[in-house]
Design a protein around this motif. Structure first.
Motif, PDB file in Angstrom:
ATOM      1  N   LEU A  64      -1.119   4.519  -1.145  1.00  0.00           N
ATOM      2  CA  LEU A  64      -2.288   4.514  -0.268  1.00  0.00           C
ATOM      3  C   LEU A  64      -1.839   4.877   1.143  1.00  0.00           C
ATOM      4  O   LEU A  64      -0.848   4.333   1.638  1.00  0.00           O
ATOM      5  CB  LEU A  64      -2.959   3.133  -0.270  1.00  0.00           C
ATOM      6  CG  LEU A  64      -3.643   2.728  -1.578  1.00  0.00           C
ATOM      7  CD1 LEU A  64      -4.013   1.250  -1.548  1.00  0.00           C
ATOM      8  CD2 LEU A  64      -4.881   3.571  -1.837  1.00  0.00           C
ATOM      9  N   GLY A 105      -6.506   9.292  -8.919  1.00  0.00           N
ATOM     10  CA  GLY A 105      -6.676  10.160  -7.775  1.00  0.00           C
ATOM     11  C   GLY A 105      -6.157  11.567  -7.957  1.00  0.00           C
ATOM     12  O   GLY A 105      -6.192  12.369  -7.016  1.00  0.00           O
ATOM     13  N   LEU A 138     -13.837   5.136  -0.532  1.00  0.00           N
ATOM     14  CA  LEU A 138     -12.653   5.382  -1.333  1.00  0.00           C
ATOM     15  C   LEU A 138     -12.989   6.188  -2.579  1.00  0.00           C
ATOM     16  O   LEU A 138     -14.080   6.076  -3.139  1.00  0.00           O
ATOM     17  CB  LEU A 138     -12.018   4.057  -1.758  1.00  0.00           C
ATOM     18  CG  LEU A 138     -11.612   3.096  -0.637  1.00  0.00           C
ATOM     19  CD1 LEU A 138     -11.082   1.804  -1.233  1.00  0.00           C
ATOM     20  CD2 LEU A 138     -10.577   3.730   0.273  1.00  0.00           C
ATOM     21  N   GLN A 164      -8.363   5.499  -5.513  1.00  0.00           N
ATOM     22  CA  GLN A 164      -8.003   4.630  -4.389  1.00  0.00           C
ATOM     23  C   GLN A 164      -8.575   3.226  -4.582  1.00  0.00           C
ATOM     24  O   GLN A 164      -7.921   2.229  -4.263  1.00  0.00           O
ATOM     25  CB  GLN A 164      -8.486   5.243  -3.084  1.00  0.00           C
ATOM     26  CG  GLN A 164      -7.693   6.466  -2.635  1.00  0.00           C
ATOM     27  CD  GLN A 164      -8.308   7.137  -1.437  1.00  0.00           C
ATOM     28  OE1 GLN A 164      -9.523   7.110  -1.223  1.00  0.00           O
ATOM     29  NE2 GLN A 164      -7.458   7.765  -0.622  1.00  0.00           N
ATOM     30  N   CYS A 212       0.827  -1.209   0.000  1.00  0.00           N
ATOM     31  CA  CYS A 212       0.000   0.000   0.000  1.00  0.00           C
ATOM     32  C   CYS A 212       0.862   1.259   0.000  1.00  0.00           C
ATOM     33  O   CYS A 212       0.519   2.259  -0.644  1.00  0.00           O
ATOM     34  CB  CYS A 212      -0.957  -0.016   1.185  1.00  0.00           C
ATOM     35  SG  CYS A 212      -2.283  -1.237   0.974  1.00  0.00           S
ATOM     36  N   ARG A 243      -6.379   1.353  -6.951  1.00  0.00           N
ATOM     37  CA  ARG A 243      -5.125   0.931  -6.328  1.00  0.00           C
ATOM     38  C   ARG A 243      -5.349  -0.195  -5.323  1.00  0.00           C
ATOM     39  O   ARG A 243      -4.497  -1.070  -5.142  1.00  0.00           O
ATOM     40  CB  ARG A 243      -4.455   2.125  -5.660  1.00  0.00           C
ATOM     41  CG  ARG A 243      -3.705   3.010  -6.657  1.00  0.00           C
ATOM     42  CD  ARG A 243      -3.141   4.244  -6.020  1.00  0.00           C
ATOM     43  NE  ARG A 243      -4.140   5.306  -5.950  1.00  0.00           N
ATOM     44  CZ  ARG A 243      -4.000   6.427  -5.268  1.00  0.00           C
ATOM     45  NH1 ARG A 243      -2.909   6.642  -4.564  1.00  0.00           N
ATOM     46  NH2 ARG A 243      -4.950   7.336  -5.276  1.00  0.00           N
TER      47      ARG A 243
END
Length: 548
Positions: free
Chosen positions: A156, A392, A167, A171, A151, A174
Motif C-alpha cells: 500500500l 489490484g 480504494l 487495496q 502497509c 489489503r
C-alpha cells in the motif's frame, strides 16, 4: 473428536468464556444456552449456515450485544474485526486502522484519564493505571510506526495512510488484512478475514494466525484456510441454536460430521423400521381379535365348550395385541434427523450461443493505476477460463473490458450476437441501491414479483428483506440474490468474480456442483483454493502478463 468444551491447560486462564448465553430478536431465537470457552493459542472456527447467527455470536463475545440471559466474561483485551470495511466520510486511512484495531479507543481513554489525573479527580489514579495498561497492551505506543511498516509490506502506498481516498478492490482487501496484522489483543474475533485476499495475502494471514499467541474465533468460507489454521470447530446448530465444540481442526470436524450424519440416519431408519413393523403387527393382531369375537358372537355353535374355546382364543389374540403395543411403547424413540437448508442451485444454459463469445484486439484498458494491454484475446463458446493475479493487478478490469463495461483506451472489442451473460461481480453492485431486492431481481429476470418472492425465499432471502433497500442486505444475502438471478435466467456465459465471498460452506459446495454441470462459457475469478481445484478450467490467464 467431540468435546463439550475447550479444556483449560494447566496454569492457563480463559481469555473468553460464554456461559448459558441466550439471545432472541423478537420471536426469533438466535442463540440458546450457548457455552463456549477459548484459551490462548486456540483457534476456533465458527461453523453455521448463512443467517443462523455466526456474526451475532461474535458481537455478543465482543460485548457489542448484550445477551438476554447468561454472561460473557473476558480476562483480557478483545479485538473484533468485522467482515466489511467501511471508511467513514473524511476519515484518513491511518485513523480508520486505529479505529478498527481498538487503538483509537485506547488513546481516547488514556487521554481522558491523564486529564482527570491532572485535575485531581477522585479515583483518577486507578483509572489512569488501567488506561495506561490498556494503551500499552493494544500497541498504541508504536502504532504509527507499525502501520507504516505493515502497509509497506502489503504494497500500500506510503502516502495512502494519511489521506481519505476511494480504494480499489485490491487495496480494500489489503487494508482489511492490515487491520488484522496490526491488532494487538489477547483475543481476536475475525469475521471473514480471507475475503478478496490473493495467494500472497492468504499466506501472510495464515502465517500471522498460526504464529499469534492470541485466542481466536474465526468465521471464514475458505475451507483451506480453516483446515490449515483451526485447532477446534464450534458448530452453531440452526435448529437448536446451541454450540457444540469439536477438537482436531476443520478436516477432522468435516469427517466427524459426515460420520455423525450417517449414524443418525441409520439409527433413525432402524428405529422407524422396527416401529412400523410393531405398529403393523399390533394392527393385524387387533383385527384378528375383533374378527374372532364377531364370529363367536354370531356363531350358532350349540356346544358350550367349543364356544368357550373360541372365545378364549379371541381373548388370547387380544392379549398378544396388548403385548405388541407395550413393546411399541417401550421402544426408545429416535428423532428423525432434520435436513438443513440447502442452496440447491442450478445454472440453466441457453445453449452455446455464438461460436466466439468475446474478442479483444490490440486492446488497451486503464482503470485507476492499472493499465492492461495491448491485449489480443479470443474466448470461444463453451470454454472455461480462470483469471488469476494478485490483488489490484487488474482481474476485474479485464472482465470489465470484456463485458464492455469499461471503455477501451484503444483497440477493439466484440461480443457474440447471441451471447447471454450472467454475472456475479465482486462488489455485488446491482444490489448497492435504494431499490428493493424485489425490484432488482424482477427487472433482471423478467419474472412477476410473486414469483420473485418465491425464488428469493428459496435462496434464503426472506420476506422481511425483499422490501428493504437492497443495499441493506447482508453480504451473504446479496451473493445469494445474485445467484438466484442466474438460476432464473438461461445464460450462455457466466462471469463470476469471487462468487464464494460471504457464502457458507454447504452453499459453496452446491455452487461447485452446479458449475461442474454448466455447459456454457465460464469466466472465473477466485482465490478460493478448493473451489479452484474443484472447478475444471481449460485456460488460466494471469493478468500480470497483460500489464504494461
Amino acid at each position: 473428536m467431540l468435546i463439550t468444551g475447550l479444556p483449560a491447560t494447566i496454569g492457563s486462564v480463559s481469555v473468553l468464556a460464554a456461559r448459558n448465553v441466550t439471545l432472541s430478536f423478537g420471536p426469533r431465537t438466535v442463540l440458546q444456552e450457548v457455552d463456549l470457552d477459548v484459551h490462548p493459542g486456540h483457534r476456533v472456527g465458527l461453523s453455521a449456515p448463512n443467517g443462523v447467527g455466526k456474526s451475532t455470536l461474535l458481537r455478543v463475545l465482543a460485548g457489542e450485544l448484550k445477551p438476554d440471559e447468561g454472561v460473557v466474561t473476558r480476562s483480557g483485551s478483545v479485538a473484533f474485526l468485522t467482515q466489511e470495511t467501511t471508511v467513514r466520510p473524511g476519515e484518513p486511512l491511518r485513523a480508520h486502522l486505529a479505529r478498527r484495531t481498538g487503538v483509537a479507543q485506547a488513546v481516547r481513554r488514556f487521554e481522558a484519564a491523564a486529564q482527570a489525573l491532572a485535575e485531581g479527580g477522585r479515583g483518577a489514579d486507578d483509572e489512569y493505571a488501567k488506561a495506561f495498561d490498556a494503551w500499552t497492551a493494544i500497541g498504541a505506543a508504536d502504532f504509527d510506526e507499525r502501520a507504516d511498516e505493515v502497509c509497506d509490506r502489503l504494497g500500500l502506498p506510503a502516502d495512502l495512510l494519511d489521506e481519505h481516498r476511494t480504494l480499489s478492490g485490491g487495496q480494500s482487501a489489503r487494508l482489511r488484512l492490515a487491520s488484522v496484522l496490526l491488532a494487538r489483543a489477547d483475543f481476536l474475533l475475525l469475521d471473514e478475514p480471507t475475503n478478496d485476499l490473493d495467494a500472497a495475502g492468504l499466506d501472510l494471514l495464515e502465517s500471522h494466525v498460526l504464529a499469534s499467541p492470541a485466542g481466536m474465533v474465526l468465521v471464514s468460507h475458505d475451507r483451506e484456510f480453516l483446515a490449515r489454521t483451526t485447532t477446534h470447530v464450534a458448530e452453531l446448530d440452526e435448529f437448536t441454536h446451541r454450540v457444540t465444540v469439536f477438537g482436531g481442526g476443520w478436516d477432522a470436524y468435516e469427517a466427524e460430521q459426515a460420520a455423525a450424519k450417517r449414524r443418525a440416519r441409520e439409527e433413525y431408519e432402524t428405529y422407524a423400521t422396527k416401529r412400523d413393523a410393531l405398529v403393523q403387527r399390533a394392527r393385524e393382531v387387533r383385527e384378528w381379535s375383533r374378527a374372532g369375537v364377531r364370529r363367536n358372537a354370531k356363531s350358532d355353535e350349540p356346544d358350550k365348550n367349543i364356544k368357550a374355546f373360541r372365545k378364549q382364543g379371541a381373548e388370547n389374540t387380544a392379549a398378544k395385541a396388548s403385548t405388541v403395543e407395550r413393546a411399541l411403547a417401550r421402544l426408545e424413540e429416535v428423532e428423525e434427523p432434520r435436513e438443513p437448508w440447502e442452496l440447491r442451485l442450478t445454472l440453466p444454459s441457453a445453449g452455446r450461443g455464438s461460436q466466439i463469445a468475446f474478442t479483444l484486439r490490440d486492446a488497451v484498458v486503464t482503470r485507476g493505476e492499472v493499465t492492461l494491454g495491448p491485449i489480443d484475446l479470443t474466448i470461444g463458446a463453451g470454454e472455461r477460463w480462470r483469471v488469476t493475479g494478485p490483488n489490484g493487478s487488474g482481474k476485474s478490469t479485464l472482465l470489465g473490458a470484456l463485458l464492455g463495461r469499461i471503455p477501451l483506451v484503444s483497440g477493439h472489442r466484440s461480443q457474440g450476437a447471441t451471447v447471454v451473460v450472467g454475472e456475479v461481480d465482486q462488489v455485488r453492485e446491482s444490489f448497492a441501491t435504494e431499490r428493493t431486492p424485489l425490484e432488482v431481481v424482477s427487472e433482471a429476470t423478467g419474472l412477476p414479483r410473486v414469483e420473485v418472492r418465491t425464488l428469493l425465499a428459496k435462496f434464503r432471502v426472506g420476506a422481511d428483506a425483499v422490501l428493504r433497500p437492497a443495499r441493506s442486505l447482508s453480504p451473504g444475502e446479496r451473493t445469494r440474490a445474485g445467484l438466484a438471478v442466474l438460476q432464473a435466467r438461461g445464460t450462455t456465459c457466466l462471469v463470476l468474480d469471487e462468487p464464494t465471498n460471504h457464502l457458507d460452506v454447504p452453499a459453496i459446495e452446491q455452487l461447485e456442483q452446479a458449475l461442474d454441470g454448466y455447459a456454457g462459457t465460464l469466466l472465473l475469478v477466485t482465490h478460493d483454493r478448493r473451489l479452484a481445484d474443484a472447478v475444471g478450467v481449460d485456460h488460466t490467464l494471469d493478468v500480470r502478463t497483460l500489464a504494461r
